[in-house]
Design a protein around this motif. Structure first.
Motif, PDB file in Angstrom:
ATOM      1  N   LEU A 139       0.613  -1.103  -0.088  1.00  7.36           N
ATOM      2  CA  LEU A 139      -0.052   0.128   0.080  1.00  7.36           C
ATOM      3  C   LEU A 139       0.511   0.568  -0.529  1.00  7.36           C
ATOM      4  CD1 LEU A 139      -2.922  -1.735   2.138  1.00  7.36           C
ATOM      5  CD2 LEU A 139      -3.113  -0.338   0.333  1.00  7.36           C
ATOM      6  N   GLN A 158      -8.485  -5.593  -0.342  1.00  2.39           N
ATOM      7  CA  GLN A 158      -8.612  -5.104  -1.818  1.00  2.39           C
ATOM      8  C   GLN A 158      -7.355  -5.594  -2.055  1.00  2.39           C
ATOM      9  OE1 GLN A 158      -8.974  -1.193  -0.077  1.00  2.39           O
ATOM     10  NE2 GLN A 158     -11.243  -1.389  -1.440  1.00  2.39           N
ATOM     11  N   GLN A 166     -13.866  -0.467   9.845  1.00  7.70           N
ATOM     12  CA  GLN A 166     -13.876  -0.283   8.148  1.00  7.70           C
ATOM     13  C   GLN A 166     -14.706  -0.462   7.379  1.00  7.70           C
ATOM     14  OE1 GLN A 166      -9.985  -0.724   6.896  1.00  7.70           O
ATOM     15  NE2 GLN A 166     -10.028   2.482   6.686  1.00  7.70           N
ATOM     16  N   GLU A 223     -13.879  -0.256   3.303  1.00  7.48           N
ATOM     17  CA  GLU A 223     -13.487   0.026   2.059  1.00  7.48           C
ATOM     18  C   GLU A 223     -14.123  -0.339   1.425  1.00  7.48           C
ATOM     19  OE1 GLU A 223      -9.039   0.882   2.429  1.00  7.48           O
ATOM     20  OE2 GLU A 223      -9.220  -0.016   4.409  1.00  7.48           O
ATOM     21  N   PHE A 262      -2.810  10.775   2.184  1.00 11.95           N
ATOM     22  CA  PHE A 262      -2.692   9.433   2.123  1.00 11.95           C
ATOM     23  C   PHE A 262      -2.305   8.767   1.083  1.00 11.95           C
ATOM     24  CE2 PHE A 262      -7.311  10.292   2.560  1.00 11.95           C
ATOM     25  CZ  PHE A 262      -8.121   9.797   3.753  1.00 11.95           C
ATOM     26  N   PHE A 275      -1.501   5.553   0.031  1.00 11.91           N
ATOM     27  CA  PHE A 275      -2.671   4.455  -1.129  1.00 11.91           C
ATOM     28  C   PHE A 275      -3.432   5.106  -2.241  1.00 11.91           C
ATOM     29  CE2 PHE A 275      -5.111   4.516   2.064  1.00 11.91           C
ATOM     30  CZ  PHE A 275      -4.921   4.351   3.439  1.00 11.91           C
ATOM     31  N   THR A 276      -2.717   7.089  -2.038  1.00  7.80           N
ATOM     32  CA  THR A 276      -4.385   7.147  -3.254  1.00  7.80           C
ATOM     33  C   THR A 276      -3.288   8.976  -3.702  1.00  7.80           C
ATOM     34  OG1 THR A 276      -5.168   8.284  -1.095  1.00  7.80           O
ATOM     35  CG2 THR A 276      -5.731   6.197  -2.468  1.00  7.80           C
ATOM     36  N   GLY A 282     -12.805   9.049   4.041  1.00  5.57           N
ATOM     37  CA  GLY A 282     -11.225   9.456   2.804  1.00  5.57           C
ATOM     38  C   GLY A 282     -11.510   8.604   1.570  1.00  5.57           C
ATOM     39  N   ALA A 283     -10.999   9.070   0.157  1.00  4.21           N
ATOM     40  CA  ALA A 283     -10.811   8.574  -0.743  1.00  4.21           C
ATOM     41  C   ALA A 283      -9.379   9.229  -1.655  1.00  4.21           C
ATOM     42  CB  ALA A 283     -12.710   9.011  -1.121  1.00  4.21           C
ATOM     43  N   ALA A 340     -10.327   4.980  -4.091  1.00  4.51           N
ATOM     44  CA  ALA A 340     -11.052   3.878  -3.487  1.00  4.51           C
ATOM     45  C   ALA A 340     -11.433   4.873  -2.019  1.00  4.51           C
ATOM     46  CB  ALA A 340      -9.530   3.216  -3.334  1.00  4.51           C
ATOM     47  N   GLY A 394     -12.485   5.256   2.126  1.00  5.39           N
ATOM     48  CA  GLY A 394     -12.574   3.998   3.538  1.00  5.39           C
ATOM     49  C   GLY A 394     -14.032   5.136   4.115  1.00  5.39           C
TER      50      GLY A 394
HETATM   51  C1  2NL Z   1     -10.638   6.328   5.967  1.00 13.67           C
HETATM   52  C2  2NL Z   1      -9.753   6.444   4.785  1.00 13.67           C
HETATM   53  C3  2NL Z   1      -9.350   5.241   2.723  1.00 13.67           C
HETATM   54  C4  2NL Z   1      -8.400   3.856   1.178  1.00 13.67           C
HETATM   55  C5  2NL Z   1      -8.654   4.033   2.750  1.00 13.67           C
HETATM   56  C6  2NL Z   1      -7.206   2.268  -0.488  1.00 13.67           C
HETATM   57  C7  2NL Z   1      -7.156   0.955  -0.506  1.00 13.67           C
HETATM   58  C8  2NL Z   1      -6.364   0.306  -1.571  1.00 13.67           C
HETATM   59  C9  2NL Z   1      -5.875   1.213  -2.776  1.00 13.67           C
HETATM   60  C10 2NL Z   1      -6.068   2.766  -2.334  1.00 13.67           C
HETATM   61 CL1  2NL Z   1      -6.408  -1.049  -1.895  1.00 13.67          CL
HETATM   62  N1  2NL Z   1      -6.807   3.211  -1.373  1.00 13.67           N
HETATM   63  N2  2NL Z   1      -8.051   2.348   0.744  1.00 13.67           N
HETATM   64  C11 2NL Z   1      -8.093   5.071   0.322  1.00 13.67           C
HETATM   65  C12 2NL Z   1      -8.362   5.835   0.782  1.00 13.67           C
HETATM   66  C13 2NL Z   1      -9.186   6.177   2.116  1.00 13.67           C
HETATM   67  O1  2NL Z   1      -9.344   5.565   3.929  1.00 13.67           O
HETATM   68  O2  2NL Z   1     -10.853   7.527   6.656  1.00 13.67           O
HETATM   69  N3  2NL Z   1     -10.480   5.638   6.005  1.00 13.67           N
HETATM   70  C14 2NL Z   1     -11.734   5.641   7.766  1.00 13.67           C
END
Ligand code: 2NL
Length: 347
Positions: A147, A178, A215, A217, A255, A257-258, A289-290, A312, A314
Motif C-alpha cells: 500500500l 483489496q 472499517q 473500504e 493518504f 495509497f491514493t 477518506g478517498a 478507493a 474508506g
Molecule cells: C479513511 C480513509 C481510505 C483507502 C482508504 C485504499 C485501498 C487500496 C488502494 C487505495 Cl487497496 N486506497 N483505501 C483510500 C483512501 C482512504 O480510508 O478515512 N478510512 C476510515
C-alpha cells in the motif's frame, strides 16, 4: 371324568376371581400366561382327554372350550376396562393449566454497527459491488508494503499497531484485502468491491477513539476511471444512506495509497448545512477518506498504471452510527450494556 369336570370348574372360578383382583394393565400379562398359556393348568387338563372313554371325550372337550372362551372373554373385557380407566386417569392428571402466563420471548436487536454495515452493504450491492472479507491477522507486506507504506515511511507512525512478530500484525485497515482482491483478479477488470471488517490501531481509547474499530473500504479498478466517478459514486451513496437532499464535498488531503487524495464531507445530518454544534458551525461533516489509487499501488498489484486507474475510499461505521443515532461516546458501542443495546430493538 367327574373329577376332571370339577377341576375345570374350580380352575375357572380361581382364574376369574384372580382376574378381578388385577388393577393395572401391566399385571394382566402374567395372568394370561398363567391361565391361558402353553404351560397353563387348562392346557394340562385338556391333555387328559386321552384317558377318557370315546363317549366322554366330546363332552369334556366342549367343557374345556367353554372354560377357555370364558377366560379369554373375561381377559379381553378386563383389559379394555383397565386401559380405559388408566387413560382417563392420565388425561385427568396431565391437563395443563393454560391460564399460566407464557414465558416472554427476549427480543434481540442487531447491533448498531452491524446495522450500519448491512445498510452500506445493501447500497453498494445495488450499485454492482461485491463484498469481500479476509483475515484480521495480516502480514506487514499486505498491510503496509503493497500500500506504498515502506518500512521507514512516516505515515506508519499513525498506524503503529499490534505486532505478533516482525512480519505479522493485526491489520490497521481493510486495504490488505483489496490488495489481495487485485492479486486474485490477476489483471482482470473491472474490480468493484467493498471490504467491511475489524481493524486495530495503537490508540488511547476516549469518546471518539478506539484501538479496535470497524472499517468499510471500497475499491474500483478499470480503464478510464476518473475522479468524477469517485465523486458520483460517493454522492449516490450519501443520498441512499442519508436521503436525496444529501450532497458531498471533497477537500484535498493525503493518504500514502491514493493520489490525489480527498476528505469527503456530507451536509451535516443534524442541521442539514445551517451550522450547529454537531458540525461545529461549518454545515459539513467529514465522513470518508478517498482518492485515486496510487499508480505505484496499482503496479505492485499487477495493474499497469499506464493503462488502468481506479478509486478507493474508506469510512468508519462507528462514526456513521454515532451520527445517525446520536451516540456521543464510541465506547458505548463496545461495552455490550443491555440498557444501551435494547434501544435498537425494533418495535
Ligand atoms: C479513511 C480513509 C481510505 C483507502 C482508504 C485504499 C485501498 C487500496 C488502494 C487505495 Cl487497496 N486506497 N483505501 C483510500 C483512501 C482512504 O480510508 O478515512 N478510512 C476510515
Amino acid at each position: 371324568m367327574e373329577a376332571l369336570i370339577v377341576q375345570l370348574g374350580r380352575l375357572q372360578e380361581t382364574a376369574l376371581s384372580e382376574l378381578r383382583e388385577i388393577s393395572a394393565t401391566r399385571d394382566l400379562a402374567h395372568w394370561r400366561v398363567q391361565y391361558l398359556g402353553k404351560k397353563s393348568e387348562l392346557n394340562a387338563l385338556s391333555k387328559q382327554m386321552g384317558s377318557l372313554g370315546q363317549e366322554e371325550r366330546p363332552l369334556f372337550g366342549e367343557r374345556v372350550n367353554e372354560v377357555r372362551k370364558a377366560l379369554e372373554e373375561a381377559y379381553a373385557q378386563r383389559q379394555t376396562a383397565l386401559a380405559a380407566a388408566e387413560q382417563a386417569l392420565r388425561l385427568a392428571q396431565e391437563t395443563i393449566d393454560i391460564t399460566l402466563p407464557g414465558r416472554a420471548v427476549c427480543k434481540g436487536a442487531i447491533h448498531p454497527i452491524s446495522r450500519v454495515i448491512q445498510e452500506i452493504e445493501d447500497i453498494f450491492l445495488g450499485m454492482g459491488f461485491s463484498i469481500v472479507d479476509g483475515p484480521e491477522v495480516e502480514t506487514d507486506h499486505y498491510n503496509f508494503e503493497l500500500l506504498n507504506l515502506p518500512k521507514d515511511h512516516p505515515a506508519r507512525d499513525m498506524q503503529d499497531t499490534f505486532y505478533l512478530s516482525d512480519e505479522l500484525l493485526l491489520r490497521t485497515h481493510t486495504s490488505p484485502m483489496q490488495v489481495r482482491t487485485m492479486e486474485r483478479m490477476e489483471g482482470h477488470i473491472p474490480i468493484k468491491v467493498i471490504v467491511p471488517g475489524r481493524v486495530y490501531r495503537r490508540d488511547e481509547d476516549d469518546a471518539t477513539h478506539s484501538h479496535q474499530f470497524t472499517q468499510i473500504e471500497g475499491l474500483v479498478v478499470g480503464e478510464g476511471i476518473r475522479m468524477s466517478d469517485l465523486k458520483g459514486t460517493l454522492e449516490a451513496f450519501a443520498k441512499a444512506l442519508f436521503g436525496p437532499e444529501q450532497r458531498v464535498r471533497l477537500r484535498p488531503s493525503y493518504f500514502p495509497f491514493t493520489e490525489p487524495s480527498a476528505e469527503v464531507d456530507l451536509l451535516c445530518v443534524h442541521c442539514h448545512g445551517e451550522g450547529c454544534r454537531v458540525c461545529k458551525g461549518t454545515g459539513w461533516i467529514e465522513i470518508l477518506g478517498a482518492g485515486m489509487v496510487h499508480p505505484r499501488v496499482l503496479d505492485m498489484s499487477g495493474y499497469d498504471s499506464n493503462r488502468y486507474s481506479g478509486f478507493a475510499f474508506g469510512m468508519g461505521p462507528e462514526r456513521i452510527a454515532m451520527l445517525r443515532y446520536g451516540i456521543s461516546d464510541i465506547r458505548l458501542l463496545y461495552q455490550n450494556d443491555l440498557r444501551f443495546l435494547a434501544q435498537f430493538a425494533r418495535a
